[in-house]
Design a protein around this motif. Structure first.
Motif, PDB file in Angstrom:
ATOM      1  N   LEU A  22      -3.769  -3.308 -11.590  1.00 14.46           N
ATOM      2  CA  LEU A  22      -2.745  -4.049 -12.316  1.00 14.46           C
ATOM      3  C   LEU A  22      -1.846  -4.799 -11.330  1.00 14.46           C
ATOM      4  O   LEU A  22      -1.663  -4.373 -10.188  1.00 14.46           O
ATOM      5  N   SER A  23      -1.288  -5.897 -11.793  1.00 16.31           N
ATOM      6  CA  SER A  23      -0.377  -6.667 -10.946  1.00 16.31           C
ATOM      7  C   SER A  23       0.973  -5.978 -10.909  1.00 16.31           C
ATOM      8  O   SER A  23       1.274  -5.101 -11.728  1.00 16.31           O
ATOM      9  N   ALA A  24       1.817  -6.394  -9.968  1.00 21.23           N
ATOM     10  CA  ALA A  24       3.146  -5.798  -9.841  1.00 21.23           C
ATOM     11  C   ALA A  24       3.961  -6.052 -11.105  1.00 21.23           C
ATOM     12  O   ALA A  24       4.735  -5.188 -11.539  1.00 21.23           O
ATOM     13  N   SER A  25       3.812  -7.218 -11.715  1.00 18.89           N
ATOM     14  CA  SER A  25       4.538  -7.522 -12.958  1.00 18.89           C
ATOM     15  C   SER A  25       4.079  -6.607 -14.086  1.00 18.89           C
ATOM     16  O   SER A  25       4.901  -6.111 -14.877  1.00 18.89           O
ATOM     17  N   GLN A  26       2.774  -6.376 -14.179  1.00 18.68           N
ATOM     18  CA  GLN A  26       2.241  -5.504 -15.224  1.00 18.68           C
ATOM     19  C   GLN A  26       2.710  -4.061 -15.024  1.00 18.68           C
ATOM     20  O   GLN A  26       3.046  -3.360 -15.987  1.00 18.68           O
ATOM     21  N   ILE A  27       2.739  -3.631 -13.770  1.00 18.02           N
ATOM     22  CA  ILE A  27       3.189  -2.265 -13.481  1.00 18.02           C
ATOM     23  C   ILE A  27       4.671  -2.115 -13.831  1.00 18.02           C
ATOM     24  O   ILE A  27       5.085  -1.113 -14.416  1.00 18.02           O
ATOM     25  N   ALA A  28       5.476  -3.120 -13.493  1.00 12.66           N
ATOM     26  CA  ALA A  28       6.908  -3.080 -13.802  1.00 12.66           C
ATOM     27  C   ALA A  28       7.126  -2.979 -15.303  1.00 12.66           C
ATOM     28  O   ALA A  28       7.981  -2.219 -15.768  1.00 12.66           O
ATOM     29  N   ALA A  29       6.335  -3.721 -16.074  1.00 15.30           N
ATOM     30  CA  ALA A  29       6.466  -3.668 -17.531  1.00 15.30           C
ATOM     31  C   ALA A  29       6.039  -2.295 -18.055  1.00 15.30           C
ATOM     32  O   ALA A  29       6.653  -1.754 -18.978  1.00 15.30           O
ATOM     33  N   GLU A  30       5.004  -1.746 -17.472  1.00 16.14           N
ATOM     34  CA  GLU A  30       4.483  -0.442 -17.897  1.00 16.14           C
ATOM     35  C   GLU A  30       5.482   0.681 -17.585  1.00 16.14           C
ATOM     36  O   GLU A  30       5.712   1.564 -18.411  1.00 16.14           O
ATOM     37  N   THR A  35      11.921  -3.731 -11.665  1.00 11.74           N
ATOM     38  CA  THR A  35      11.510  -5.128 -11.482  1.00 11.74           C
ATOM     39  C   THR A  35      10.197  -5.214 -10.713  1.00 11.74           C
ATOM     40  O   THR A  35       9.755  -4.243 -10.085  1.00 11.74           O
ATOM     41  N   ARG A  36       9.617  -6.369 -10.785  1.00  9.45           N
ATOM     42  CA  ARG A  36       8.375  -6.645 -10.061  1.00  9.45           C
ATOM     43  C   ARG A  36       8.605  -6.455  -8.561  1.00  9.45           C
ATOM     44  O   ARG A  36       7.782  -5.858  -7.858  1.00  9.45           O
ATOM     45  N   ASN A  37       9.728  -6.962  -8.045  1.00  9.20           N
ATOM     46  CA  ASN A  37      10.023  -6.840  -6.616  1.00  9.20           C
ATOM     47  C   ASN A  37      10.226  -5.387  -6.206  1.00  9.20           C
ATOM     48  O   ASN A  37       9.863  -4.997  -5.095  1.00  9.20           O
ATOM     49  N   ALA A  38      10.790  -4.573  -7.081  1.00  6.94           N
ATOM     50  CA  ALA A  38      10.958  -3.156  -6.772  1.00  6.94           C
ATOM     51  C   ALA A  38       9.599  -2.483  -6.655  1.00  6.94           C
ATOM     52  O   ALA A  38       9.378  -1.635  -5.781  1.00  6.94           O
ATOM     53  N   VAL A  39       8.670  -2.877  -7.522  1.00  6.02           N
ATOM     54  CA  VAL A  39       7.312  -2.324  -7.462  1.00  6.02           C
ATOM     55  C   VAL A  39       6.640  -2.743  -6.161  1.00  6.02           C
ATOM     56  O   VAL A  39       6.034  -1.924  -5.457  1.00  6.02           O
ATOM     57  N   ILE A  40       6.771  -4.011  -5.784  1.00  4.41           N
ATOM     58  CA  ILE A  40       6.156  -4.496  -4.545  1.00  4.41           C
ATOM     59  C   ILE A  40       6.747  -3.768  -3.342  1.00  4.41           C
ATOM     60  O   ILE A  40       6.016  -3.340  -2.437  1.00  4.41           O
ATOM     61  N   GLY A  41       8.049  -3.591  -3.329  1.00  7.97           N
ATOM     62  CA  GLY A  41       8.694  -2.880  -2.228  1.00  7.97           C
ATOM     63  C   GLY A  41       8.228  -1.439  -2.118  1.00  7.97           C
ATOM     64  O   GLY A  41       7.953  -0.943  -1.022  1.00  7.97           O
ATOM     65  N   LYS A  42       8.111  -0.751  -3.259  1.00  5.09           N
ATOM     66  CA  LYS A  42       7.678   0.654  -3.252  1.00  5.09           C
ATOM     67  C   LYS A  42       6.222   0.762  -2.793  1.00  5.09           C
ATOM     68  O   LYS A  42       5.882   1.662  -2.018  1.00  5.09           O
ATOM     69  N   VAL A  43       5.379  -0.155  -3.252  1.00  2.83           N
ATOM     70  CA  VAL A  43       3.964  -0.157  -2.842  1.00  2.83           C
ATOM     71  C   VAL A  43       3.876  -0.341  -1.334  1.00  2.83           C
ATOM     72  O   VAL A  43       3.108   0.328  -0.646  1.00  2.83           O
ATOM     73  N   HIS A  44       4.698  -1.235  -0.806  1.00  4.85           N
ATOM     74  CA  HIS A  44       4.704  -1.491   0.629  1.00  4.85           C
ATOM     75  C   HIS A  44       5.171  -0.252   1.410  1.00  4.85           C
ATOM     76  O   HIS A  44       4.564   0.126   2.411  1.00  4.85           O
ATOM     77  N   ARG A  45       6.231   0.371   0.935  1.00 10.62           N
ATOM     78  CA  ARG A  45       6.752   1.553   1.623  1.00 10.62           C
ATOM     79  C   ARG A  45       5.782   2.728   1.552  1.00 10.62           C
ATOM     80  O   ARG A  45       5.705   3.525   2.481  1.00 10.62           O
ATOM     81  N   LEU A  46       5.053   2.827   0.444  1.00  8.96           N
ATOM     82  CA  LEU A  46       4.067   3.908   0.315  1.00  8.96           C
ATOM     83  C   LEU A  46       2.801   3.615   1.109  1.00  8.96           C
ATOM     84  O   LEU A  46       1.983   4.503   1.324  1.00  8.96           O
ATOM     85  N   GLY A  47       2.635   2.355   1.523  1.00  7.26           N
ATOM     86  CA  GLY A  47       1.448   1.987   2.300  1.00  7.26           C
ATOM     87  C   GLY A  47       0.193   1.901   1.453  1.00  7.26           C
ATOM     88  O   GLY A  47      -0.915   2.089   1.957  1.00  7.26           O
ATOM     89  N   LEU A  48       0.348   1.635   0.162  1.00  8.82           N
ATOM     90  CA  LEU A  48      -0.813   1.520  -0.712  1.00  8.82           C
ATOM     91  C   LEU A  48      -1.520   0.200  -0.434  1.00  8.82           C
ATOM     92  O   LEU A  48      -0.891  -0.827  -0.258  1.00  8.82           O
ATOM     93  N   SER A  49      -2.843   0.255  -0.389  1.00  7.53           N
ATOM     94  CA  SER A  49      -3.544  -1.007  -0.185  1.00  7.53           C
ATOM     95  C   SER A  49      -4.802  -1.060  -1.029  1.00  7.53           C
ATOM     96  O   SER A  49      -4.893  -1.852  -1.946  1.00  7.53           O
TER      97      SER A  49
END
Length: 168
Positions: A22-30, A35-49
């Motif tokens: 799912l995209s960051a926007s879709q995850i934020a809605a779910e 926000t989308r940016n909060a999801v992107i930041g958390k994904v980055h900090r968790l090192g998910l790829s």
């Protein structure tokens, strides 16, 4: 301002949704309330790829075929600011002087050895052919060309920019 806390449950849900593609926007809605940016930041900090590709992005899109012909760009005058009151100028083009280039009387034509300071040094034709000659007209004082060829050779810089070279 609302502070969002990432609970263990929300982080696990984020990881599952991210791996599902799912995209960051879709995850934020779910997840809601994020926000989308909060999801992107958390994904980055968790090192998910390594995320799964969504079915639509897994198949490459076919590209549109480009036309084979070359497009010619036409330069347009640059206008800045308020153009509502700008004057519309009409440009009168002079006839192309190159069109008259080969109309040199036979008696006026000169070879390289016949040229002097008083004659026009404008070359006409291909130097490697026997019918090559110089204009031979009366040169303007202090210039190597007659009046006609001086207009061709010495163009103001503004005119050279305004009139693009013509295809022959």
């Amino acid at each position: 301002m609302t502070v969002i806390t990432w609970t263990d449950d929300r982080v696990e849900q984020l990881k599952k949704l991210w791996e599902a593609g799912l995209s960051a926007s879709q995850i934020a809605a779910e997840l809601g309330n994020v926000t989308r940016n909060a999801v992107i930041g958390k994904v980055h900090r968790l090192g998910l790829s390594g995320r799964a590709k969504s079915p639509s992005s897994a198949v490459p899109r076919p590209r549109k075929a480009r036309p084979a012909q070359h497009m010619m760009r036409v330069s347009r005058p640059v206008s800045r600011g308020n153009t509502a009151l700008a004057h519309a100028f009409e440009v009168e083009l002079e006839p192309d002087p190159i069109a008259y280039d080969n109309v040199v009387p036979m008696s006026q034509r000169l070879s390289l050895l016949e040229l002097s300071e008083a004659t026009c040094h404008w070359p006409v034709g291909d130097p490697s052919t026997p019918d090559f000659f110089f204009c031979g007209g009366k040169a303007l004082s202090g210039l190597p060309y007659c009046a006609h060829h001086s207009r061709i050779a010495y163009q103001p810089a503004a005119d050279r920019r305004r009139h693009s070279p013509k295809a022959r």
